[in-house]
Design a protein around this motif. Structure first.
Motif, PDB file in Angstrom:
ATOM      1  N   THR A  51       0.824  -1.217   0.000  1.00 30.93           N
ATOM      2  CA  THR A  51       0.000   0.000   0.000  1.00 30.93           C
ATOM      3  C   THR A  51       0.854   1.260   0.000  1.00 30.93           C
ATOM      4  O   THR A  51       0.484   2.264  -0.613  1.00 30.93           O
ATOM      5  CB  THR A  51      -0.931   0.001   1.219  1.00 30.93           C
ATOM      6  N   MET A  52       2.002   1.212   0.678  1.00 31.09           N
ATOM      7  CA  MET A  52       2.886   2.366   0.684  1.00 31.09           C
ATOM      8  C   MET A  52       3.498   2.601  -0.691  1.00 31.09           C
ATOM      9  O   MET A  52       3.643   3.739  -1.139  1.00 31.09           O
ATOM     10  CB  MET A  52       3.995   2.177   1.722  1.00 31.09           C
ATOM     11  N   MET A  53       3.848   1.521  -1.372  1.00 29.80           N
ATOM     12  CA  MET A  53       4.402   1.674  -2.706  1.00 29.80           C
ATOM     13  C   MET A  53       3.339   2.155  -3.685  1.00 29.80           C
ATOM     14  O   MET A  53       3.633   2.933  -4.599  1.00 29.80           O
ATOM     15  CB  MET A  53       4.995   0.344  -3.177  1.00 29.80           C
ATOM     16  N   VAL A  54       2.112   1.711  -3.502  1.00 34.42           N
ATOM     17  CA  VAL A  54       1.012   2.220  -4.330  1.00 34.42           C
ATOM     18  C   VAL A  54       0.834   3.717  -4.106  1.00 34.42           C
ATOM     19  O   VAL A  54       0.617   4.484  -5.057  1.00 34.42           O
ATOM     20  CB  VAL A  54      -0.290   1.452  -4.019  1.00 34.42           C
ATOM     21  N   SER A  55       0.926   4.150  -2.852  1.00 36.31           N
ATOM     22  CA  SER A  55       0.842   5.589  -2.563  1.00 36.31           C
ATOM     23  C   SER A  55       1.992   6.351  -3.199  1.00 36.31           C
ATOM     24  O   SER A  55       1.799   7.443  -3.741  1.00 36.31           O
ATOM     25  CB  SER A  55       0.839   5.809  -1.043  1.00 36.31           C
ATOM     26  N   MET A  56       3.185   5.774  -3.144  1.00 36.24           N
ATOM     27  CA  MET A  56       4.345   6.399  -3.776  1.00 36.24           C
ATOM     28  C   MET A  56       4.136   6.566  -5.281  1.00 36.24           C
ATOM     29  O   MET A  56       4.399   7.635  -5.849  1.00 36.24           O
ATOM     30  CB  MET A  56       5.598   5.561  -3.510  1.00 36.24           C
ATOM     31  N   ILE A  57       3.643   5.522  -5.931  1.00 32.69           N
ATOM     32  CA  ILE A  57       3.401   5.593  -7.372  1.00 32.69           C
ATOM     33  C   ILE A  57       2.345   6.634  -7.683  1.00 32.69           C
ATOM     34  O   ILE A  57       2.461   7.398  -8.640  1.00 32.69           O
ATOM     35  CB  ILE A  57       2.988   4.204  -7.895  1.00 32.69           C
ATOM     36  N   GLY A  58       1.294   6.688  -6.882  1.00 33.37           N
ATOM     37  CA  GLY A  58       0.261   7.688  -7.105  1.00 33.37           C
ATOM     38  C   GLY A  58       0.767   9.108  -6.927  1.00 33.37           C
ATOM     39  O   GLY A  58       0.345  10.020  -7.645  1.00 33.37           O
ATOM     40  N   LEU A  59       1.677   9.319  -5.978  1.00 33.01           N
ATOM     41  CA  LEU A  59       2.198  10.657  -5.718  1.00 33.01           C
ATOM     42  C   LEU A  59       3.230  11.100  -6.756  1.00 33.01           C
ATOM     43  O   LEU A  59       3.430  12.300  -6.947  1.00 33.01           O
ATOM     44  CB  LEU A  59       2.829  10.713  -4.323  1.00 33.01           C
ATOM     45  N   VAL A  60       3.890  10.152  -7.406  1.00 33.47           N
ATOM     46  CA  VAL A  60       4.967  10.486  -8.338  1.00 33.47           C
ATOM     47  C   VAL A  60       4.512  10.397  -9.794  1.00 33.47           C
ATOM     48  O   VAL A  60       4.867  11.246 -10.611  1.00 33.47           O
ATOM     49  CB  VAL A  60       6.179   9.559  -8.097  1.00 33.47           C
ATOM     50  N   CYS A 173      -3.473  12.287   1.217  1.00 34.59           N
ATOM     51  CA  CYS A 173      -3.571  11.434   0.037  1.00 34.59           C
ATOM     52  C   CYS A 173      -3.422   9.958   0.421  1.00 34.59           C
ATOM     53  O   CYS A 173      -4.169   9.103  -0.074  1.00 34.59           O
ATOM     54  CB  CYS A 173      -2.505  11.816  -0.985  1.00 34.59           C
ATOM     55  N   CYS A 174      -2.480   9.649   1.299  1.00 32.95           N
ATOM     56  CA  CYS A 174      -2.298   8.266   1.744  1.00 32.95           C
ATOM     57  C   CYS A 174      -3.515   7.776   2.520  1.00 32.95           C
ATOM     58  O   CYS A 174      -3.922   6.617   2.388  1.00 32.95           O
ATOM     59  CB  CYS A 174      -1.048   8.158   2.612  1.00 32.95           C
ATOM     60  N   PHE A 175      -4.086   8.667   3.328  1.00 31.48           N
ATOM     61  CA  PHE A 175      -5.273   8.285   4.103  1.00 31.48           C
ATOM     62  C   PHE A 175      -6.440   7.946   3.182  1.00 31.48           C
ATOM     63  O   PHE A 175      -7.112   6.913   3.362  1.00 31.48           O
ATOM     64  CB  PHE A 175      -5.654   9.430   5.041  1.00 31.48           C
ATOM     65  N   ILE A 176      -6.682   8.791   2.177  1.00 32.01           N
ATOM     66  CA  ILE A 176      -7.754   8.526   1.224  1.00 32.01           C
ATOM     67  C   ILE A 176      -7.482   7.222   0.479  1.00 32.01           C
ATOM     68  O   ILE A 176      -8.383   6.401   0.257  1.00 32.01           O
ATOM     69  CB  ILE A 176      -7.895   9.691   0.233  1.00 32.01           C
ATOM     70  N   HIS A 178      -5.782   4.594   1.503  1.00 33.49           N
ATOM     71  CA  HIS A 178      -6.007   3.436   2.360  1.00 33.49           C
ATOM     72  C   HIS A 178      -7.496   3.182   2.573  1.00 33.49           C
ATOM     73  O   HIS A 178      -7.924   2.022   2.645  1.00 33.49           O
ATOM     74  CB  HIS A 178      -5.309   3.644   3.703  1.00 33.49           C
ATOM     75  N   ILE A 179      -8.284   4.244   2.674  1.00 32.11           N
ATOM     76  CA  ILE A 179      -9.727   4.058   2.830  1.00 32.11           C
ATOM     77  C   ILE A 179     -10.301   3.333   1.615  1.00 32.11           C
ATOM     78  O   ILE A 179     -11.129   2.416   1.744  1.00 32.11           O
ATOM     79  CB  ILE A 179     -10.421   5.419   3.018  1.00 32.11           C
ATOM     80  N   ILE A 180      -9.856   3.713   0.420  1.00 32.93           N
ATOM     81  CA  ILE A 180     -10.332   3.056  -0.797  1.00 32.93           C
ATOM     82  C   ILE A 180      -9.912   1.588  -0.829  1.00 32.93           C
ATOM     83  O   ILE A 180     -10.706   0.691  -1.151  1.00 32.93           O
ATOM     84  CB  ILE A 180      -9.810   3.795  -2.044  1.00 32.93           C
ATOM     85  N   ILE A 181      -8.660   1.329  -0.478  1.00 29.43           N
ATOM     86  CA  ILE A 181      -8.165  -0.046  -0.494  1.00 29.43           C
ATOM     87  C   ILE A 181      -8.929  -0.912   0.510  1.00 29.43           C
ATOM     88  O   ILE A 181      -9.347  -2.038   0.199  1.00 29.43           O
ATOM     89  CB  ILE A 181      -6.658  -0.070  -0.193  1.00 29.43           C
ATOM     90  N   TYR A 182      -9.134  -0.378   1.720  1.00 29.49           N
ATOM     91  CA  TYR A 182      -9.849  -1.151   2.729  1.00 29.49           C
ATOM     92  C   TYR A 182     -11.313  -1.353   2.352  1.00 29.49           C
ATOM     93  O   TYR A 182     -11.903  -2.382   2.680  1.00 29.49           O
ATOM     94  CB  TYR A 182      -9.739  -0.463   4.090  1.00 29.49           C
ATOM     95  N   PHE A 183     -11.903  -0.386   1.681  1.00 32.48           N
ATOM     96  CA  PHE A 183     -13.298  -0.532   1.261  1.00 32.48           C
ATOM     97  C   PHE A 183     -13.443  -1.721   0.304  1.00 32.48           C
ATOM     98  O   PHE A 183     -14.308  -2.586   0.499  1.00 32.48           O
ATOM     99  CB  PHE A 183     -13.790   0.746   0.588  1.00 32.48           C
ATOM    100  N   PHE A 184     -12.601  -1.760  -0.714  1.00 32.43           N
ATOM    101  CA  PHE A 184     -12.660  -2.881  -1.649  1.00 32.43           C
ATOM    102  C   PHE A 184     -12.246  -4.186  -0.971  1.00 32.43           C
ATOM    103  O   PHE A 184     -12.806  -5.246  -1.264  1.00 32.43           O
ATOM    104  CB  PHE A 184     -11.776  -2.611  -2.860  1.00 32.43           C
ATOM    105  N   GLY A 185     -11.261  -4.104  -0.071  1.00 29.18           N
ATOM    106  CA  GLY A 185     -10.809  -5.307   0.611  1.00 29.18           C
ATOM    107  C   GLY A 185     -11.881  -5.912   1.496  1.00 29.18           C
ATOM    108  O   GLY A 185     -12.092  -7.140   1.485  1.00 29.18           O
TER     109      GLY A 185
END
Length: 230
Positions: A51-60, A173-176, A178-185
């Motif tokens: 999830t952290m790497m996904v956030s990194m990719i989204g931010l970059v 951005c990371c908080f949003i 994670h909320i999306i990931i947990y919702f689908f999860g």
């Protein structure tokens, strides 16, 4: 002659952009695969740094590149490459208990990339609020101390730094994400167990580790970004 040179120059720039995008996707897929192996084994869903790497990719990355990178990562795993947690692979793994989190990652990356440049959505006023509070504290200490340089001088440099300006948007951005990931999860996981158990095993147990990961990642990312002046 000038028109011919401009024609080849435009083709070269277009080719360079294509190869640059391709290299970004390849690097992102490798980074996602590596982050998936750094995990804490829990049942039914392990704690990973994916999830952290996904956030990194989204931010970059740009939105389309972020979506393509995570999508190709999933395709590689489905096709048989051991890129998932504990070197798992195959459609069976994706259709298992962790499938919703993987789908959430593919949706989260472009959403983070979209909202990262929206000041209102990033809650930019949080940084302003922190700086105003620190300024008021410094003023009070300056009046009470009676010195030209107040006792809080060592905190002045920190508050004037733009690290706090970048921390809150990144954390939001990371908080949003994670909320999306947990919702689908949770939605996916509820197909394998009751909804209450899915919420507990797929979300509540991850809250402490998620907060720690978001805070550490947001600080490191904002610190690096402020130093690099990106």
């Amino acid at each position: 002659m000038r028109e011919l040179r401009n024609y080849y120059s435009s083709d070269y720039n277009l080719l360079f952009k294509k190869y640059a995008s391709l290299s970004q996707i390849i690097f992102g897929v490798l980074a996602l695969a590596a982050s998936s192996q750094l995990s804490i084994p829990l049942k039914p869903v392990p704690i990973t740094f994916l999830t952290m790497m996904v956030s990194m990719i989204g931010l970059v990355y740009k939105p389309y590149l972020a979506f393509a990178t995570v999508g190709i990562y999933l395709i590689c795993g489905i096709c048989g490459l051991p890129v998932f947690s504990k070197y798992n692979y195959g459609i069976e793994y994706v259709m298992g208990a962790t499938g919703g989190y993987l789908v959430g990652c593919m949706i989260t990356a472009p959403i983070i990339s979209i909202i990262k440049n929206r000041p209102l959505l990033k809650l930019y006023f949080c940084g302003q609020f922190v700086r105003r509070c620190s300024a008021q504290i410094r003023n009070k200490l300056r009046v009470r101390s009676g010195f030209e340089y107040p006792l809080s001088y060592k905190f002045t440099h920190i508050s004037e730094s733009n690290i706090s300006q970048k921390f809150w948007p990144v954390a939001f951005c990371c908080f949003i994400g994670h909320i999306i990931i947990y919702f689908f999860g949770i939605t996916w996981l509820s197909q394998f167990m009751s909804l209450n158990n899915a919420i507990y095993n797929g979300f509540i147990v991850f809250i402490p580790s998620g907060i720690v990961k978001i805070v550490i990642f947001s600080y490191l990312f904002s610190y690096t970004k402020s130093k690099a002046q990106i």
